[in-house]
Design a protein around this motif. Structure first.
Motif, PDB file in Angstrom:
ATOM      1  N   LEU A   1      67.367  34.111  63.689  1.00  0.00           N
ATOM      2  CA  LEU A   1      65.948  34.236  63.356  1.00  0.00           C
ATOM      3  C   LEU A   1      65.702  35.449  62.467  1.00  0.00           C
ATOM      4  CD1 LEU A   1      63.065  33.210  63.686  1.00  0.00           C
ATOM      5  CD2 LEU A   1      62.880  34.603  65.767  1.00  0.00           C
ATOM      6  N   ASP A   2      66.355  36.572  62.767  1.00  0.00           N
ATOM      7  CA  ASP A   2      66.183  37.766  61.941  1.00  0.00           C
ATOM      8  C   ASP A   2      66.627  37.513  60.507  1.00  0.00           C
ATOM      9  OD1 ASP A   2      65.308  39.127  64.193  1.00  0.00           O
ATOM     10  OD2 ASP A   2      67.282  39.966  64.644  1.00  0.00           O
ATOM     11  N   CYS A   3      67.754  36.813  60.341  1.00  0.00           N
ATOM     12  CA  CYS A   3      68.235  36.508  58.987  1.00  0.00           C
ATOM     13  C   CYS A   3      67.226  35.656  58.227  1.00  0.00           C
ATOM     14  CB  CYS A   3      69.578  35.781  59.058  1.00  0.00           C
ATOM     15  SG  CYS A   3      70.964  36.809  59.566  1.00  0.00           S
TER      16      CYS A   3
ATOM     17  N   GLY B   1      67.523  44.178  59.670  1.00  0.00           N
ATOM     18  CA  GLY B   1      67.331  45.199  60.698  1.00  0.00           C
ATOM     19  C   GLY B   1      65.878  45.389  61.074  1.00  0.00           C
ATOM     20  N   TRP B   2      64.993  45.411  60.075  1.00  0.00           N
ATOM     21  CA  TRP B   2      63.571  45.565  60.391  1.00  0.00           C
ATOM     22  C   TRP B   2      63.012  44.318  61.074  1.00  0.00           C
ATOM     23  CZ3 TRP B   2      61.900  50.039  61.062  1.00  0.00           C
ATOM     24  CH2 TRP B   2      62.283  51.105  60.251  1.00  0.00           C
ATOM     25  N   ALA B   3      63.486  43.144  60.685  1.00  0.00           N
ATOM     26  CA  ALA B   3      63.071  41.934  61.400  1.00  0.00           C
ATOM     27  C   ALA B   3      63.491  42.008  62.857  1.00  0.00           C
ATOM     28  CB  ALA B   3      63.680  40.695  60.731  1.00  0.00           C
ATOM     29  N   HIS B   4      64.705  42.505  63.105  1.00  0.00           N
ATOM     30  CA  HIS B   4      65.177  42.692  64.479  1.00  0.00           C
ATOM     31  C   HIS B   4      64.299  43.674  65.249  1.00  0.00           C
ATOM     32  CE1 HIS B   4      67.579  44.152  67.838  1.00  0.00           C
ATOM     33  NE2 HIS B   4      67.547  45.353  67.272  1.00  0.00           N
ATOM     34  N   VAL B   5      64.009  44.819  64.644  1.00  0.00           N
ATOM     35  CA  VAL B   5      63.239  45.855  65.332  1.00  0.00           C
ATOM     36  C   VAL B   5      61.867  45.328  65.746  1.00  0.00           C
ATOM     37  CG1 VAL B   5      62.049  48.067  65.003  1.00  0.00           C
ATOM     38  CG2 VAL B   5      64.438  47.804  64.281  1.00  0.00           C
ATOM     39  N   TYR B   6      61.219  44.586  64.867  1.00  0.00           N
ATOM     40  CA  TYR B   6      59.876  44.100  65.192  1.00  0.00           C
ATOM     41  C   TYR B   6      59.903  42.754  65.915  1.00  0.00           C
ATOM     42  CZ  TYR B   6      58.409  48.054  62.475  1.00  0.00           C
ATOM     43  OH  TYR B   6      58.224  49.345  62.032  1.00  0.00           O
TER      44      TYR B   6
ATOM     45  N   GLY C   1      74.699  39.983  70.063  1.00  0.00           N
ATOM     46  CA  GLY C   1      74.994  39.334  68.796  1.00  0.00           C
ATOM     47  C   GLY C   1      74.931  40.362  67.692  1.00  0.00           C
ATOM     48  N   TRP C   2      75.179  39.912  66.470  1.00  0.00           N
ATOM     49  CA  TRP C   2      75.119  40.849  65.348  1.00  0.00           C
ATOM     50  C   TRP C   2      74.948  40.102  64.027  1.00  0.00           C
ATOM     51  CZ3 TRP C   2      79.502  40.376  68.477  1.00  0.00           C
ATOM     52  CH2 TRP C   2      80.582  39.677  67.925  1.00  0.00           C
ATOM     53  N   VAL C   3      74.561  40.870  63.035  1.00  0.00           N
ATOM     54  CA  VAL C   3      74.522  40.404  61.646  1.00  0.00           C
ATOM     55  C   VAL C   3      75.245  41.441  60.804  1.00  0.00           C
ATOM     56  CG1 VAL C   3      73.094  39.803  59.668  1.00  0.00           C
ATOM     57  CG2 VAL C   3      72.307  39.244  61.977  1.00  0.00           C
ATOM     58  N   ALA C   4      76.123  40.969  59.935  1.00  0.00           N
ATOM     59  CA  ALA C   4      76.777  41.844  58.962  1.00  0.00           C
ATOM     60  C   ALA C   4      76.578  41.255  57.576  1.00  0.00           C
ATOM     61  CB  ALA C   4      78.267  41.982  59.273  1.00  0.00           C
ATOM     62  N   GLY C   5      76.429  42.132  56.610  1.00  0.00           N
ATOM     63  CA  GLY C   5      76.226  41.667  55.247  1.00  0.00           C
ATOM     64  C   GLY C   5      75.944  42.828  54.325  1.00  0.00           C
ATOM     65  N   PRO C   6      75.611  42.550  53.063  1.00  0.00           N
ATOM     66  CA  PRO C   6      75.324  43.619  52.112  1.00  0.00           C
ATOM     67  C   PRO C   6      74.083  44.384  52.533  1.00  0.00           C
ATOM     68  CG  PRO C   6      74.687  41.495  51.210  1.00  0.00           C
ATOM     69  CD  PRO C   6      75.436  41.209  52.479  1.00  0.00           C
ATOM     70  N   ARG C   7      74.071  45.668  52.290  1.00  0.00           N
ATOM     71  CA  ARG C   7      72.959  46.507  52.758  1.00  0.00           C
ATOM     72  C   ARG C   7      71.625  46.050  52.178  1.00  0.00           C
ATOM     73  NH1 ARG C   7      76.339  49.872  50.140  1.00  0.00           N
ATOM     74  NH2 ARG C   7      76.882  50.884  52.104  1.00  0.00           N
ATOM     75  N   SER C   8      71.640  45.468  50.985  1.00  0.00           N
ATOM     76  CA  SER C   8      70.384  45.016  50.376  1.00  0.00           C
ATOM     77  C   SER C   8      69.700  43.949  51.215  1.00  0.00           C
ATOM     78  CB  SER C   8      70.642  44.475  48.965  1.00  0.00           C
ATOM     79  OG  SER C   8      71.555  43.379  49.008  1.00  0.00           O
TER      80      SER C   8
END
Length: 386
Positions: free
Chosen positions: A99-101, A255-260, A242-249
């Motif tokens: 969902l965050d992605c 990350g912000w989608a996750h936080v909120y 769980g996790w997401v890895a990818g380019p920082r862009s």
């Protein structure tokens, strides 16, 4: 927004809890597992419960040690070194990661390409963010699933933003081969698309198949978000890591989608997650071998039925329409007459999924799975010519 649909699993499970009769119910409807946990999971969790990090909001996107452990695993599998500081986000399970992605990359009206069948939770998360699912069918070739690459190319249009794929895929157990991944990656590069790769089952492979990672393809590290989870390969469902890895862009927005969305990963799971990821992973191969043994028990016992042989994962599909039976009716008959809890795949893709019921073999041992032929016969599900 198109309506978000239910899985069907909850209804089947509710009915299965109430069945009594000739057999104990075979629980083939959900992705629980009876396979053992990694050796570090319970003792490290128990030891860490009273430590301050286990009861903290911080860090919002996961401990640096845990993110570093994830980066190490991915360096081995994907051949690419992610920076734990700003290219890895820890989430509350792989489904939150998905969902965050999508929240970070999809605007309302954007199209997302998925396979048919695929996990209903992915389809519904596309709809939750206002995206439009577009389905590429799996074909059955020599009794196994094969991606329709021509249909894949045709599914990509001017509104397509991303491809969201699993391998092995849930619920089918379909595994993408080298040529499939090359076709996917060519499309992503040529059409400037994002690949969201759900890798939750990527090591649960059968018949000697090799793990093929799309990030190893040229130019894909810059446009791929890799979703991972401890719930499948590591069987740590309740830890919700769980996790997401990818380019920082891209990962910055994830990350912000996750936080909120959830604020922080599960604190009491962090120490064990790190220990398990840094531990000996031989138990994954042991689990995959046992899952293959269970798959083979089902295929052997039900030979002659239109089952599609999975190349990995936790489940396989039965084409009940080929037997002249609607999947919902088949599910009811299986439970009522055979004490088999199995979910119809309505909403788990498109026309291909809608022909099938799913048998999950992650929580039932071989001796109980061996009773399936008698149970299916009692439910009236036999080959049409036999």
């Amino acid at each position: 927004m198109e309506a978000v649909r239910g899985f069907g699993i909850d209804k089947v499970a509710h009915s299965a809890d109430r069945i009594t009769g000739r057999w104990p119910v075979l629980r083939l409807e959900n992705l629980d597992t009876d396979l053992p946990l990694p050796p570090e999971a319970v003792p490290v969790t128990a030891a860490a419960l009273t430590t301050p990090p286990a009861n903290s909001w911080l860090p919002f996107t996961g401990d640096e040690d845990l993110r570093a452990a994830i980066a190490d695993v991915l360096a081995d599998r994907a051949g690419h070194r992610y920076d734990p500081g700003d290219e890895v986000v820890v989430t509350s399970g792989g489904t939150e990661a998905a969902l965050d992605c999508l929240l970070a990359t999809i605007d309302p009206g954007d199209e997302v390409v998925l396979t048919d069948p695929t996990y209903a939770g992915l389809v519904n998360r596309v709809r939750l963010v206002g995206g439009v699912p577009r389905f590429v069918p799996y074909l059955v070739v020599d009794g196994e699933w094969r991606l329709d690459r021509d249909a894949l190319a045709a599914a990509v249009g001017p509104k397509t933003r991303a491809l969201l794929l699993m391998s092995p895929s849930m619920p089918s157990g379909a595994v993408l081969d080298h040529d499939d991944w090359r076709a996917v990656c060519d499309l992503c590069r040529d059409r400037d698309l994002i690949l969201i790769y759900d890798s939750a089952m990527e090591s649960l492979l059968f018949d000697g198949r090799e793990l093929i990672h799309p990030v190893r393809e040229p130019g894909m590290a810059e446009r791929t978000l890799v979703i991972g989870s401890l719930s499948k390969e590591f069987r740590m469902i309740g830890w919700r890591v769980g996790w997401v890895a990818g380019p920082r862009s891209l990962v910055e927005h994830v990350g912000w989608a996750h936080v909120y969305n959830t604020t922080t990963p599960v604190g009491i799971a962090r120490a064990a997650a790190t220990a398990v990821l840094r531990g000996d992973h031989k138990h994954i191969a042991t689990s995959a071998a046992e899952l293959q043994r269970r798959r083979d028990t089902i295929l052997s016992g039900l030979s002659g039925l239109p089952l599609v042989r999975p190349g990995g994962g936790w489940s396989l599909l039965l084409d009940t329409v080929a037997l002249g039976v609607d999947p919902a009716d088949a599910s009811r008959a299986l439970l009522r007459e055979g004490a088999v809890a199995a979910t119809p795949m309505t909403g788990w893709g498109d026309a291909v999924a809608a022909r099938h019921v799913r048998f999950v073999f992650s929580a039932e041992p071989v001796d109980r799975l061996a009773t399936l032929p008698e149970r299916l016969a009692a439910a009236g599900l036999a080959p049409r010519n036999g």
